[in-house]
Write an enzyme that holds these catalytic residues in place. Sequence first.
Site, PDB file in Angstrom:
ATOM      1  N   TYR A  77       0.824  -1.215   0.000  1.00 34.74           N
ATOM      2  CA  TYR A  77       0.000   0.000   0.000  1.00 34.74           C
ATOM      3  C   TYR A  77       0.856   1.262   0.000  1.00 34.74           C
ATOM      4  O   TYR A  77       0.533   2.250  -0.656  1.00 34.74           O
ATOM      5  CB  TYR A  77      -0.993  -0.024   1.169  1.00 34.74           C
ATOM      6  N   GLN A 112     -14.765   2.516  -8.464  1.00 37.86           N
ATOM      7  CA  GLN A 112     -14.162   1.418  -7.708  1.00 37.86           C
ATOM      8  C   GLN A 112     -12.740   1.790  -7.296  1.00 37.86           C
ATOM      9  O   GLN A 112     -12.115   1.106  -6.520  1.00 37.86           O
ATOM     10  CB  GLN A 112     -14.125   0.145  -8.570  1.00 37.86           C
ATOM     11  N   VAL A 114      -9.530   3.577  -5.679  1.00 39.82           N
ATOM     12  CA  VAL A 114      -9.215   4.093  -4.341  1.00 39.82           C
ATOM     13  C   VAL A 114      -8.272   5.298  -4.430  1.00 39.82           C
ATOM     14  O   VAL A 114      -7.841   5.811  -3.414  1.00 39.82           O
ATOM     15  CB  VAL A 114      -8.585   2.976  -3.482  1.00 39.82           C
ATOM     16  N   ASP A 115      -7.963   5.731  -5.686  1.00 40.52           N
ATOM     17  CA  ASP A 115      -7.150   6.944  -5.841  1.00 40.52           C
ATOM     18  C   ASP A 115      -8.074   8.166  -5.762  1.00 40.52           C
ATOM     19  O   ASP A 115      -9.295   8.007  -5.681  1.00 40.52           O
ATOM     20  CB  ASP A 115      -6.386   6.923  -7.177  1.00 40.52           C
ATOM     21  N   HIS A 130     -15.001   1.590  -2.955  1.00 41.12           N
ATOM     22  CA  HIS A 130     -13.984   0.740  -2.317  1.00 41.12           C
ATOM     23  C   HIS A 130     -13.014   1.530  -1.448  1.00 41.12           C
ATOM     24  O   HIS A 130     -11.904   1.057  -1.153  1.00 41.12           O
ATOM     25  CB  HIS A 130     -13.228  -0.062  -3.399  1.00 41.12           C
ATOM     26  N   CYS A 164      -2.069  -0.133  22.989  1.00 44.09           N
ATOM     27  CA  CYS A 164      -2.726  -1.450  22.868  1.00 44.09           C
ATOM     28  C   CYS A 164      -2.209  -2.276  21.692  1.00 44.09           C
ATOM     29  O   CYS A 164      -2.649  -3.401  21.491  1.00 44.09           O
ATOM     30  CB  CYS A 164      -4.234  -1.250  22.725  1.00 44.09           C
ATOM     31  N   GLY A 201     -13.433   1.501 -18.129  1.00 46.27           N
ATOM     32  CA  GLY A 201     -12.202   0.954 -17.570  1.00 46.27           C
ATOM     33  C   GLY A 201     -12.355  -0.028 -16.446  1.00 46.27           C
ATOM     34  O   GLY A 201     -11.581  -0.028 -15.486  1.00 46.27           O
ATOM     35  N   THR A 202     -13.365  -0.895 -16.543  1.00 46.35           N
ATOM     36  CA  THR A 202     -13.477  -1.944 -15.534  1.00 46.35           C
ATOM     37  C   THR A 202     -13.610  -3.317 -16.193  1.00 46.35           C
ATOM     38  O   THR A 202     -14.264  -3.459 -17.226  1.00 46.35           O
ATOM     39  CB  THR A 202     -14.649  -1.720 -14.566  1.00 46.35           C
ATOM     40  N   SER A 203     -13.006  -4.330 -15.570  1.00 50.42           N
ATOM     41  CA  SER A 203     -13.097  -5.705 -16.079  1.00 50.42           C
ATOM     42  C   SER A 203     -14.435  -6.322 -15.698  1.00 50.42           C
ATOM     43  O   SER A 203     -14.815  -7.363 -16.215  1.00 50.42           O
ATOM     44  CB  SER A 203     -11.972  -6.538 -15.454  1.00 50.42           C
TER      45      SER A 203
HETATM   46  C1  BV8 Z   1     -18.338  -8.143  -0.473  1.00 50.95           C
HETATM   47  C2  BV8 Z   1      -9.929  -1.867  -2.674  1.00 50.95           C
HETATM   48  C3  BV8 Z   1     -19.915  -8.978   1.153  1.00 50.95           C
HETATM   49  C4  BV8 Z   1      -8.692  -2.497  -2.147  1.00 50.95           C
HETATM   50  C5  BV8 Z   1     -11.089  -3.552  -4.016  1.00 50.95           C
HETATM   51  C6  BV8 Z   1     -20.443 -12.490  -6.268  1.00 50.95           C
HETATM   52  C7  BV8 Z   1     -19.850 -13.304  -7.165  1.00 50.95           C
HETATM   53  C8  BV8 Z   1     -18.476 -13.633  -7.000  1.00 50.95           C
HETATM   54  C9  BV8 Z   1     -17.705 -13.124  -5.947  1.00 50.95           C
HETATM   55  C10 BV8 Z   1     -18.314 -12.314  -5.061  1.00 50.95           C
HETATM   56  C11 BV8 Z   1     -19.677 -12.015  -5.200  1.00 50.95           C
HETATM   57  N1  BV8 Z   1     -19.988 -11.186  -4.172  1.00 50.95           N
HETATM   58  C12 BV8 Z   1     -18.873 -10.971  -3.393  1.00 50.95           C
HETATM   59  C13 BV8 Z   1     -17.852 -11.666  -3.921  1.00 50.95           C
HETATM   60  C14 BV8 Z   1     -16.507 -11.673  -3.389  1.00 50.95           C
HETATM   61  C15 BV8 Z   1     -15.640 -10.501  -3.899  1.00 50.95           C
HETATM   62  C16 BV8 Z   1     -15.430 -10.532  -5.391  1.00 50.95           C
HETATM   63  O1  BV8 Z   1     -16.080  -9.846  -6.159  1.00 50.95           O
HETATM   64  N2  BV8 Z   1     -14.464 -11.362  -5.785  1.00 50.95           N
HETATM   65  C17 BV8 Z   1     -14.114 -11.424  -7.226  1.00 50.95           C
HETATM   66  C18 BV8 Z   1     -12.602 -11.258  -7.374  1.00 50.95           C
HETATM   67  C19 BV8 Z   1     -14.587 -12.720  -7.814  1.00 50.95           C
HETATM   68  N3  BV8 Z   1     -16.233  -9.218  -3.521  1.00 50.95           N
HETATM   69  C20 BV8 Z   1     -15.952  -8.756  -2.284  1.00 50.95           C
HETATM   70  O2  BV8 Z   1     -15.261  -9.341  -1.469  1.00 50.95           O
HETATM   71  C21 BV8 Z   1     -16.563  -7.405  -1.923  1.00 50.95           C
HETATM   72  N4  BV8 Z   1     -17.177  -7.480  -0.621  1.00 50.95           N
HETATM   73  O3  BV8 Z   1     -18.924  -8.664  -1.401  1.00 50.95           O
HETATM   74  O4  BV8 Z   1     -18.763  -8.182   0.860  1.00 50.95           O
HETATM   75  C22 BV8 Z   1     -19.519 -10.365   1.034  1.00 50.95           C
HETATM   76  C23 BV8 Z   1     -18.385 -10.755   1.701  1.00 50.95           C
HETATM   77  C24 BV8 Z   1     -18.016 -12.096   1.570  1.00 50.95           C
HETATM   78  C25 BV8 Z   1     -18.711 -12.993   0.753  1.00 50.95           C
HETATM   79  C26 BV8 Z   1     -19.877 -12.552   0.114  1.00 50.95           C
HETATM   80  C27 BV8 Z   1     -20.285 -11.219   0.249  1.00 50.95           C
HETATM   81  C28 BV8 Z   1     -15.463  -6.322  -1.801  1.00 50.95           C
HETATM   82  C29 BV8 Z   1     -14.875  -6.030  -3.139  1.00 50.95           C
HETATM   83  C30 BV8 Z   1     -13.930  -4.820  -3.045  1.00 50.95           C
HETATM   84  C31 BV8 Z   1     -12.495  -5.257  -2.892  1.00 50.95           C
HETATM   85  N5  BV8 Z   1     -11.608  -4.092  -2.910  1.00 50.95           N
HETATM   86  N6  BV8 Z   1     -10.290  -2.446  -3.971  1.00 50.95           N
HETATM   87  C32 BV8 Z   1      -7.469  -2.091  -2.932  1.00 50.95           C
HETATM   88  O5  BV8 Z   1      -7.606  -1.385  -3.960  1.00 50.95           O
HETATM   89  O6  BV8 Z   1      -6.375  -2.465  -2.482  1.00 50.95           O
HETATM   90  S1  BV8 Z   1     -11.482  -4.251  -5.535  1.00 50.95           S
HETATM   91  C33 BV8 Z   1     -10.264  -3.661  -6.627  1.00 50.95           C
HETATM   92  O7  BV8 Z   1     -10.206  -4.604  -7.644  1.00 50.95           O
HETATM   93  C34 BV8 Z   1     -10.559  -2.362  -7.308  1.00 50.95           C
HETATM   94  O8  BV8 Z   1     -11.150  -1.426  -6.456  1.00 50.95           O
HETATM   95  C35 BV8 Z   1     -11.510  -2.809  -8.420  1.00 50.95           C
HETATM   96  O9  BV8 Z   1     -12.808  -2.860  -7.973  1.00 50.95           O
HETATM   97  C36 BV8 Z   1     -11.063  -4.216  -8.679  1.00 50.95           C
HETATM   98  C37 BV8 Z   1     -10.287  -4.296  -9.948  1.00 50.95           C
HETATM   99  O10 BV8 Z   1     -11.229  -4.274 -10.967  1.00 50.95           O
HETATM  100  P1  BV8 Z   1     -11.102  -3.140 -12.125  1.00 50.95           P
HETATM  101  O11 BV8 Z   1     -11.148  -1.794 -11.492  1.00 50.95           O
HETATM  102  O12 BV8 Z   1     -12.085  -3.506 -13.125  1.00 50.95           O
HETATM  103  O13 BV8 Z   1      -9.596  -3.330 -12.642  1.00 50.95           O
HETATM  104  P2  BV8 Z   1      -8.970  -4.562 -13.443  1.00 50.95           P
HETATM  105  O14 BV8 Z   1      -7.512  -4.427 -13.278  1.00 50.95           O
HETATM  106  O15 BV8 Z   1      -9.639  -5.830 -13.068  1.00 50.95           O
HETATM  107  O16 BV8 Z   1      -9.363  -4.259 -14.979  1.00 50.95           O
HETATM  108  C38 BV8 Z   1      -8.930  -3.071 -15.584  1.00 50.95           C
HETATM  109  C39 BV8 Z   1      -9.825  -2.882 -16.809  1.00 50.95           C
HETATM  110  O17 BV8 Z   1      -9.472  -1.632 -17.423  1.00 50.95           O
HETATM  111  C40 BV8 Z   1      -9.633  -3.980 -17.861  1.00 50.95           C
HETATM  112  O18 BV8 Z   1     -10.905  -4.372 -18.359  1.00 50.95           O
HETATM  113  C41 BV8 Z   1      -8.806  -3.282 -18.959  1.00 50.95           C
HETATM  114  O19 BV8 Z   1      -9.117  -3.771 -20.241  1.00 50.95           O
HETATM  115  C42 BV8 Z   1      -9.276  -1.843 -18.817  1.00 50.95           C
HETATM  116  N7  BV8 Z   1      -8.282  -0.834 -19.242  1.00 50.95           N
HETATM  117  C43 BV8 Z   1      -6.930  -0.927 -19.190  1.00 50.95           C
HETATM  118  N8  BV8 Z   1      -6.374   0.264 -19.619  1.00 50.95           N
HETATM  119  C44 BV8 Z   1      -7.427   1.085 -19.926  1.00 50.95           C
HETATM  120  C45 BV8 Z   1      -8.642   0.392 -19.673  1.00 50.95           C
HETATM  121  N9  BV8 Z   1      -9.861   0.959 -19.851  1.00 50.95           N
HETATM  122  C46 BV8 Z   1      -9.880   2.259 -20.323  1.00 50.95           C
HETATM  123  N10 BV8 Z   1      -8.754   2.991 -20.571  1.00 50.95           N
HETATM  124  C47 BV8 Z   1      -7.530   2.430 -20.388  1.00 50.95           C
HETATM  125  N11 BV8 Z   1      -6.435   3.163 -20.635  1.00 50.95           N
END
Ligand code: BV8
Length: 256
Positions: A77, A112, A114-115, A130, A164, A201-203
């Site tokens: 971080y 989504q 955190v910046d 997030h 603590c 810009g989200t997957s």
């Molecule tokens: C929760 C903060 C209740 C931390 C983050 C349902 C189904 C399956 C799984 C789950 C579900 N419900 C809950 C889950 C579990 C889990 C989840 O979703 N797991 C996934 C991996 C399968 N969700 C959770 O845990 C959430 N909490 O649901 O609580 C609960 C609890 C337990 C069990 C059930 C319910 C909490 C989720 C939040 C986690 N924290 N961030 C940190 O940043 O350190 S998530 C983090 O990853 C980001 O914030 C963001 O959300 C995510 C990354 O995704 P993207 O932003 O889309 O980025 P990524 O790199 O994946 O993709 C980039 C995209 O950009 C690509 O498509 C690329 O092509 C594109 N791109 C690239 N360059 C460009 C571009 N687009 C435009 N221009 C460009 N130049």
Amino acid sequence: MDVSPAPDAVEAVRSLLRAAVAVPGGLVVLTGAGMSAESGIPTFRDAMTGLWSRFDPSDLASEEGFRADPVRVWDWYAQRRDGVRAAEPNAGHQALGGLHRRHPGAMLLVTQNVDNLHQRGGVPGTIRLHGDILADQWLQPCARRPACGPHSAAPGRPPRCADCGNLVRPGVVWFGEMLPAAAIEAAEQAARRCRVMLVVGTSGAVWPAAGLAGRARREGATVVIVNPEPSEIDDEAHHVLRGTAAVMLPRLLEGI
Ligand code: BV8
């Protein structure tokens, strides 16, 4: 569903956006890590290159991961925080800031990320699903009354309470943790009411954020995706524009 951002495809989306910003809350913009990629902040996918490529992000971004190795997670971080402080809002962030200035109340920006680049790009009311990577909080709620603030912690990697031993953690939502109720409720309500949801810009891999596009579509909104690559929610879109945030958003929003 048109895939290449041909001029007529862009023009079709521009007329939808023009109509949407004519009404309060008519436009919801949902962004992910790709929005900040052209500001030099690696996406979650891309971040898994180099130094941290041996780790699964949901390992690092989890309470279990932090408890298992607080130094490793704190360092991850700290490195990302330096990247955010050094970054500047790109032309995509600026284009959204401009639209907000021209049509206050018409657009709700939900991220989504955190910046703080949307806020610095001119949209102070951005909804953070997030959390905020530059914020500190205690790992455990402080038991003292009045409670100590995380700024009072003794320095370290991570800082900890001299009394603590409570650890300081970043103010982000970790995997397995609930999103801030007010933020997800506001985002879901806005998704239900909007005319257009612009997804940039989200997957679409992380829930519940990934479910917002489908909710908007089911409520009758037009869903538009901007992403150079296919995403897991492309099926929810009426229009997919294969391009980057900093190139496509100025093209879509200038003069609207
Ligand atoms: C929760 C903060 C209740 C931390 C983050 C349902 C189904 C399956 C799984 C789950 C579900 N419900 C809950 C889950 C579990 C889990 C989840 O979703 N797991 C996934 C991996 C399968 N969700 C959770 O845990 C959430 N909490 O649901 O609580 C609960 C609890 C337990 C069990 C059930 C319910 C909490 C989720 C939040 C986690 N924290 N961030 C940190 O940043 O350190 S998530 C983090 O990853 C980001 O914030 C963001 O959300 C995510 C990354 O995704 P993207 O932003 O889309 O980025 P990524 O790199 O994946 O993709 C980039 C995209 O950009 C690509 O498509 C690329 O092509 C594109 N791109 C690239 N360059 C460009 C571009 N687009 C435009 N221009 C460009 N130049």
